[in-house]
Design a protein around this motif. Structure first.
Motif, PDB file in Angstrom:
ATOM      1  N   ILE A 248     -12.581 131.858  35.658  1.00 39.03           N
ATOM      2  CA  ILE A 248     -12.757 130.821  36.669  1.00 39.03           C
ATOM      3  C   ILE A 248     -13.914 129.895  36.299  1.00 39.03           C
ATOM      4  O   ILE A 248     -13.897 128.692  36.590  1.00 39.03           O
ATOM      5  CB  ILE A 248     -12.970 131.463  38.050  1.00 39.03           C
ATOM      6  CG1 ILE A 248     -11.678 132.168  38.489  1.00 39.03           C
ATOM      7  CG2 ILE A 248     -13.379 130.428  39.085  1.00 39.03           C
ATOM      8  CD1 ILE A 248     -11.798 132.890  39.805  1.00 39.03           C
ATOM      9  N   SER A 249     -14.918 130.481  35.634  1.00 37.33           N
ATOM     10  CA  SER A 249     -16.069 129.666  35.253  1.00 37.33           C
ATOM     11  C   SER A 249     -15.644 128.539  34.316  1.00 37.33           C
ATOM     12  O   SER A 249     -16.183 127.423  34.382  1.00 37.33           O
ATOM     13  CB  SER A 249     -17.137 130.534  34.593  1.00 37.33           C
ATOM     14  OG  SER A 249     -16.691 131.009  33.342  1.00 37.33           O
ATOM     15  N   VAL A 250     -14.683 128.847  33.431  1.00 36.31           N
ATOM     16  CA  VAL A 250     -14.203 127.805  32.525  1.00 36.31           C
ATOM     17  C   VAL A 250     -13.567 126.670  33.305  1.00 36.31           C
ATOM     18  O   VAL A 250     -13.814 125.476  33.049  1.00 36.31           O
ATOM     19  CB  VAL A 250     -13.198 128.410  31.521  1.00 36.31           C
ATOM     20  CG1 VAL A 250     -12.601 127.308  30.639  1.00 36.31           C
ATOM     21  CG2 VAL A 250     -13.874 129.462  30.662  1.00 36.31           C
ATOM     22  N   TRP A 266     -22.983 124.213  43.553  1.00 35.43           N
ATOM     23  CA  TRP A 266     -21.771 124.884  44.031  1.00 35.43           C
ATOM     24  C   TRP A 266     -21.187 125.780  42.938  1.00 35.43           C
ATOM     25  O   TRP A 266     -20.819 126.932  43.175  1.00 35.43           O
ATOM     26  CB  TRP A 266     -20.734 123.845  44.451  1.00 35.43           C
ATOM     27  CG  TRP A 266     -19.535 124.438  45.163  1.00 35.43           C
ATOM     28  CD1 TRP A 266     -19.389 124.645  46.487  1.00 35.43           C
ATOM     29  CD2 TRP A 266     -18.332 124.904  44.549  1.00 35.43           C
ATOM     30  NE1 TRP A 266     -18.190 125.210  46.768  1.00 35.43           N
ATOM     31  CE2 TRP A 266     -17.495 125.392  45.580  1.00 35.43           C
ATOM     32  CE3 TRP A 266     -17.872 124.972  43.235  1.00 35.43           C
ATOM     33  CZ2 TRP A 266     -16.250 125.903  45.341  1.00 35.43           C
ATOM     34  CZ3 TRP A 266     -16.623 125.496  42.992  1.00 35.43           C
ATOM     35  CH2 TRP A 266     -15.820 125.955  44.033  1.00 35.43           C
ATOM     36  N   THR A 267     -21.121 125.301  41.725  1.00 39.26           N
ATOM     37  CA  THR A 267     -20.523 126.048  40.620  1.00 39.26           C
ATOM     38  C   THR A 267     -21.287 127.337  40.347  1.00 39.26           C
ATOM     39  O   THR A 267     -20.703 128.424  40.214  1.00 39.26           O
ATOM     40  CB  THR A 267     -20.492 125.184  39.358  1.00 39.26           C
ATOM     41  OG1 THR A 267     -19.732 124.000  39.619  1.00 39.26           O
ATOM     42  CG2 THR A 267     -19.845 125.953  38.203  1.00 39.26           C
ATOM     43  N   SER A 268     -22.617 127.227  40.229  1.00 40.90           N
ATOM     44  CA  SER A 268     -23.407 128.418  39.921  1.00 40.90           C
ATOM     45  C   SER A 268     -23.322 129.452  41.035  1.00 40.90           C
ATOM     46  O   SER A 268     -23.307 130.665  40.781  1.00 40.90           O
ATOM     47  CB  SER A 268     -24.874 128.022  39.686  1.00 40.90           C
ATOM     48  OG  SER A 268     -25.410 127.389  40.852  1.00 40.90           O
ATOM     49  N   THR A 269     -23.239 128.986  42.272  1.00 43.34           N
ATOM     50  CA  THR A 269     -23.129 129.919  43.408  1.00 43.34           C
ATOM     51  C   THR A 269     -21.822 130.695  43.370  1.00 43.34           C
ATOM     52  O   THR A 269     -21.788 131.921  43.529  1.00 43.34           O
ATOM     53  CB  THR A 269     -23.232 129.156  44.740  1.00 43.34           C
ATOM     54  OG1 THR A 269     -24.492 128.479  44.805  1.00 43.34           O
ATOM     55  CG2 THR A 269     -23.114 130.112  45.923  1.00 43.34           C
ATOM     56  N   LEU A 276     -21.141 139.128  40.616  1.00 41.43           N
ATOM     57  CA  LEU A 276     -21.853 140.218  41.276  1.00 41.43           C
ATOM     58  C   LEU A 276     -20.913 141.076  42.121  1.00 41.43           C
ATOM     59  O   LEU A 276     -21.131 142.275  42.264  1.00 41.43           O
ATOM     60  CB  LEU A 276     -22.972 139.646  42.152  1.00 41.43           C
ATOM     61  CG  LEU A 276     -24.142 139.009  41.370  1.00 41.43           C
ATOM     62  CD1 LEU A 276     -25.150 138.393  42.333  1.00 41.43           C
ATOM     63  CD2 LEU A 276     -24.819 140.040  40.485  1.00 41.43           C
ATOM     64  N   SER A 277     -19.878 140.471  42.688  1.00 38.26           N
ATOM     65  CA  SER A 277     -18.903 141.262  43.464  1.00 38.26           C
ATOM     66  C   SER A 277     -18.230 142.298  42.574  1.00 38.26           C
ATOM     67  O   SER A 277     -18.014 143.447  42.977  1.00 38.26           O
ATOM     68  CB  SER A 277     -17.848 140.346  44.086  1.00 38.26           C
ATOM     69  OG  SER A 277     -18.427 139.482  45.043  1.00 38.26           O
ATOM     70  N   GLY A 278     -17.899 141.914  41.339  1.00 42.21           N
ATOM     71  CA  GLY A 278     -17.302 142.866  40.413  1.00 42.21           C
ATOM     72  C   GLY A 278     -18.228 144.005  40.076  1.00 42.21           C
ATOM     73  O   GLY A 278     -17.829 145.175  40.069  1.00 42.21           O
TER      74      GLY A 278
END
Length: 315
Positions: A248-250, A266-269, A276-278
């Protein structure tokens, strides 16, 4: 000590919700061993069912000294009731059979003969087909699939019905877990086990106490108790979510570079939340597995409480 002339077979039957079957059970067990060259005793374990069978168990024990009864203080569940019967059994071999007579006691001498012939410590029964409702059959199949998929334990269609040597029974008594499940723990002993396929008859009276909810609860208990596969799956799930966050980061970086996102940060958040959820899922899976298992064992509560026995014995 007097040595019996014939091998003694202890037949253990947990009693819950099938009071109306008990007289027939005693008669069928007695007939099964007639002219078999085997001695027998029948241990009826009152698991505090809703139909209050204890007075009938006492009556049946008074009519035939080979019938013995154990009355638990409260409902412990089918498998702990079986464990109480196994602990009380005196036989050279111990047969376990449900009290609803879906399994025929007449088969027990044949199970014993097959176990002796094959030189195994247990002869268990693949239940083949049975006469319950379509929903009940589906629920049972779902139970076995859940245990196989999430615990890696292939029970196939194995239930409690079977016969177990004195060595197998004594070995089972060495297990001190708070939760027990006979088919799984027979496998854990490592002793040789044979298998015989037999179809089940219709239940003589009463209904199964295993609803879909109880089957799911039992499957979860077996999975958590006897396998670390959920622990591994939680780690894999955490890694998959982290990998998904990378993909998703890509997409987010490309969208940001084209000006689709104009909100600063927004992107970094979003990336932090996914990643972190993973990791949190993996860590909670590790800790939850061990904490739950430790919690149930360290309480050191008595596993089975017996209130009464027939024949004036000390409970």
């Amino acid at each position: 000590m007097t040595v019996p002339d014939f091998p003694l077979i202890s037949v253990v039957s947990p009693v819950y919700g099938c009071r109306d079957c008990l007289e027939a059970l005693v008669d069928m067990v007695r007939a099964a061993f007639l002219d078999s060259g085997l001695d027998w005793e029948l241990i009826l374990v009152d698991d505090r069912g809703p139909d209050a069978p204890w007075d009938l168990i006492v009556e049946l024990a008074g009519l035939d000294g080979r019938v013995r009864g154990l009355r638990l203080v409260r409902n412990h569940g089918q498998h702990l009731a079986i464990w109480a019967g196994l602990a009380a059994a005196r036989g050279d071999w111990v047969a376990v059979i449900d009290c609803d007579l879906q399994d025929d006691p007449a088969i027990i001498p044949a199970l014993h003969a097959a176990a002796v012939k094959e030189g195994v410590d247990a002869m268990v029964v693949d239940r083949g087909s049975w006469s319950d409702s379509a929903f009940r059959r589906w629920a049972s199949r779902t139970f076995y699939r859940m245990v196989d998929l999430l615990a890696g334990i292939q029970l196939r269609n194995i239930g409690n019905f079977g016969i177990y040597s004195r060595r197998m029974t004594d070995t089972l008594m060495l297990f001190d877990e708070q939760e027990v499940f006979l088919p799984v723990m027979v496998n854990l002993t490592g002793l040789r086990t044979g298998q015989m396929q037999l179809d089940r008859d219709e239940r003589l009276a009463g209904e199964s106490s295993y609803s879909l909810r109880r089957l799911v609860s039992l499957a979860i208990a077996i999975i958590i108790r006897f396998s670390d596969r959920p622990l591994k799956l939680s780690v894999i799930a955490g890694l998959l979510f982290s990998g998904l966050s990378a993909l998703i980061s890509v997409v987010l970086v490309v969208a940001w570079s084209t000006g689709a996102f104009t909100v600063p940060g927004w992107t970094s958040t979003i990336l932090s939340v996914w990643f972190l959820s993973g990791l949190i899922m993996a860590v909670l899976g590790v800790h939850g597995f061990y904490v739950g298992r430790i919690f149930s064992e360290v309480q050191n509560r008595p596993r089975i409480l017996i209130e009464q026995v027939t024949g004036g014995e000390d409970p």
